[in-house]
Design a protein around this motif. Structure first.
Motif, short mmCIF file in Angstrom:
data_model
loop_
_atom_site.label_atom_id
_atom_site.label_comp_id
_atom_site.label_asym_id
_atom_site.label_seq_id
_atom_site.Cartn_x
_atom_site.Cartn_y
_atom_site.Cartn_z
N CYS A 1 0.83 -1.20 0.06
CA CYS A 1 -0.51 0.20 0.07
C CYS A 1 0.68 1.49 -0.07
O CYS A 1 2.13 1.54 0.56
CB CYS A 1 -0.76 0.02 1.28
N THR B 1 -0.34 3.64 0.90
CA THR B 1 -0.49 4.95 1.65
C THR B 1 0.32 4.73 2.75
O THR B 1 1.03 5.89 3.93
CB THR B 1 -1.94 5.13 1.66
N CYS B 2 -0.62 3.54 3.59
CA CYS B 2 0.93 2.94 4.99
C CYS B 2 1.77 1.97 4.59
O CYS B 2 2.01 2.03 5.80
CB CYS B 2 -0.58 2.24 5.75
N CYS C 1 -6.44 -2.23 0.44
CA CYS C 1 -5.95 -1.85 1.97
C CYS C 1 -6.22 -2.01 2.66
O CYS C 1 -7.34 -1.53 3.43
CB CYS C 1 -4.36 -0.98 1.82
N CYS D 1 -5.71 1.49 5.99
CA CYS D 1 -6.12 2.29 5.59
C CYS D 1 -7.36 2.57 4.29
O CYS D 1 -8.18 3.67 4.03
CB CYS D 1 -4.77 3.00 5.29
ZN LIG Z 1 -2.84 1.36 3.54
#
Ligand SMILES: [Zn+2]
Length: 62
Positions: free
Chosen positions: A6, A8-9, A19, A22
């Motif tokens: 992912c 983002t995280c 994901c 998140c």
């Molecule tokens: Zn994520």
């Protein structure tokens, strides 16, 4: 199916397009290195990378 990280995280997921941490859908197959987080609440490393659930987290995502 290849594992994806992912963006983002940084959580690495084995299947699906979302994901679980998140809910992000911005995944990449191109990552290098990973760390394993067992207990996000007690791990300093987990706090550093912002890990909220146990799992594998990519160190670098391209
Ligand atoms: Zn994520």
């Amino acid at each position: 199916m290849a594992e994806k990280a992912c963006k983002t995280c940084h959580l690495i997921i084995k299947e699906g397009v979302k994901c679980p941490s998140c809910q992000g859908e911005n995944l990449s197959e191109k990552y290098s290195g990973y760390i394993v987080v067992f207990d996000p609440e007690k791990s300093e490393l987990a706090k550093k990378i912002g890990a909220k659930i146990p799992g594998k987290y990519a160190v670098k995502i391209k």
